[in-house]
Design an enzyme around this catalytic site. Structure first.
Site, PDB file in Angstrom:
ATOM      1  N   LYS A  76       0.826  -1.203   0.000  1.00 53.68           N
ATOM      2  CA  LYS A  76       0.000   0.000   0.000  1.00 53.68           C
ATOM      3  C   LYS A  76       0.864   1.259   0.000  1.00 53.68           C
ATOM      4  O   LYS A  76       2.082   1.208   0.112  1.00 53.68           O
ATOM      5  CB  LYS A  76      -0.937  -0.005   1.203  1.00 53.68           C
ATOM      6  CG  LYS A  76      -1.861  -1.217   1.251  1.00 53.68           C
ATOM      7  CD  LYS A  76      -2.734  -1.341   0.008  1.00 53.68           C
ATOM      8  CE  LYS A  76      -3.816  -0.280  -0.051  1.00 53.68           C
ATOM      9  NZ  LYS A  76      -4.757  -0.494  -1.179  1.00 53.68           N
ATOM     10  N   HIS A  94      -1.885   4.846  -5.607  1.00 47.70           N
ATOM     11  CA  HIS A  94      -3.186   5.530  -5.668  1.00 47.70           C
ATOM     12  C   HIS A  94      -3.018   7.027  -5.937  1.00 47.70           C
ATOM     13  O   HIS A  94      -3.542   7.866  -5.211  1.00 47.70           O
ATOM     14  CB  HIS A  94      -3.978   5.298  -4.379  1.00 47.70           C
ATOM     15  CG  HIS A  94      -4.192   3.846  -4.052  1.00 47.70           C
ATOM     16  ND1 HIS A  94      -4.908   3.001  -4.864  1.00 47.70           N
ATOM     17  CD2 HIS A  94      -3.759   3.094  -3.011  1.00 47.70           C
ATOM     18  CE1 HIS A  94      -4.915   1.779  -4.338  1.00 47.70           C
ATOM     19  NE2 HIS A  94      -4.213   1.803  -3.226  1.00 47.70           N
TER      20      HIS A  94
END
Length: 372
Positions: A76, A94
């Protein structure tokens, strides 16, 4: 060619997955590479499992001071900070869909001369991702959708179940959700959008495991007539659609005010702050601590952006098996016309597209260096 791979500890709350399993690290070591693993109290694989195959263990978050030739690999996004990023990083960042905070993240790479190989953008020549958690995201997203619906039918507050904790395996998840579902005579009408993709297939797999046949929509079913009022006739919507370009929404706040059966939405796509969000009816992702939110009377939504964390061992092993052959090519410098080259091109393009006002460059830095 010997490379230094540095597996970092994950700092995102409730994240137990790893993109490199101990067995994968063993294979990399056997190929002659050095593998350093940060100690982690949360990773699904024990530190001792990595140590037993020959990895060197170091303290958590020590990648910051790793040698510049180290390839920092994680899962992540990095924690928000102000220091520049100078290594080659592999993880889900992201940032390439203009998500919240993308300018700062890309600026850190530009200032530090670092490179980002975003796992989401490692694609083959047909633009299909080479490694993904999608099946397990859909599987867990469907489980949460049914469990949330069941709680509403039984007059129970779903958030009282929080924090959600990982399951030992997929059958443990099925059994847990089915136990409550069996207290209800009726079964919900479920719509899965994006049913033919990885996440959609995972959602359908879970639903069939508990005896529910969903209505399955693909891109052709959602191409016109937005917002789609037909969705309101279902009890549950599970959105697994992969939306890459801005488009009219499936539902909006005005549409859900109309008469509806719809009680629960599970947004597996989970992109509330991006321009490609097909469900602009909520502002922030839900979490393991607060898995659901109330949108309107008798309409609840769950949208957790790391759903496979609920099945950390299975999802990690699956993802790693997909990624490892390509990682070996990367370490062998076989990158021409490869997923790595394509991911790097996205990084270059998105970084260069930042306006000067969005980047703070040190006095001796040059924006052109990202094209070197």
């Amino acid at each position: 060619m010997q490379r230094l791979i540095w597996l970092r500890h994950e700092t995102k709350p409730f994240e137990q997955r790893s993109c490199l399993t101990p067995n994968a690290c063993k294979k990399l070591l056997e190929l002659g590479h050095d593998v350093i693993v940060e100690r982690s109290p949360v990773r699904i694989f024990e530190d001792a499992e990595y140590e037993s195959v020959g990895c060197k263990l170091v303290e958590s978050n020590s990648w910051i001071n790793a040698p510049l030739n180290a390839i920092i690999i994680g899962l992540k996004e990095l924690e928000d900070a102000d220091f520049s990023l100078s290594h080659r990083h592999i993880h889900f960042a992201h940032v390439f869909k203009n998500q919240h905070g993308y300018e700062k993240t890309l600026s850190r790479f530009i200032k530090g001369d670092g490179l980002l190989y975003d796992l989401e953008y490692l694609t083959d020549s047909n633009q299909k991702r080479i490694a993904a958690f999608g099946v397990w995201a859909g599987f867990a997203g469907a489980a949460l959708a049914i469990d949330l619906w069941t709680h509403t039918q039984l007059g129970m507050n779903y958030n009282s179940k929080a924090p959600l904790v990982p399951y030992e395996n997929e059958m443990a998840m099925v059994d847990d959700v089915e136990e409550r579902l069996n207290k209800i005579i009726s079964r919900p009408r479920v719509l899965v959008i994006g049913a033919k993709g990885r996440s959609g297939k995972g959602a359908v797999k879970f639903l069939r495991a508990i005896g529910i046949e969903a209505t399955m929509w693909g891109s052709r079913d959602t191409i016109t007539n937005h917002p789609i009022e037909e969705i309101l006739g279902f009890d549950i919507l599970i959105n697994c659609a992969l939306i890459k370009e801005p488009r009219s929404p499936f539902l909006d706040l005005q549409t859900i005010e109309k008469e509806r059966n719809l009680t629960v939405i599970s947004d597996v796509g989970c992109d509330p702050n991006g321009p490609c969000n097909p469900l602009p009816i909520y502002e922030n992702c839900t979490t393991m601590d607060i898995p659901s939110i109330k949108i309107q009377d008798n309409l609840y939504l769950t949208a957790i952006d790391h759903l496979p964390s609920l099945l950390p061992r299975e999802s990690s092993e699956d993802f790693c098996s997909q990624l490892l052959p390509h990682l070996v090519d990367f370490l062998d410098n076989k990158i021409e016309n490869s997923p790595w080259e394509r991911a790097l091109e996205v990084f270059y393009r998105k970084s260069y597209d930042l306006s000067p006002d969005e980047i703070t460059i040190e006095e001796n830095d040059s924006r052109d260096k990202i094209l070197m």
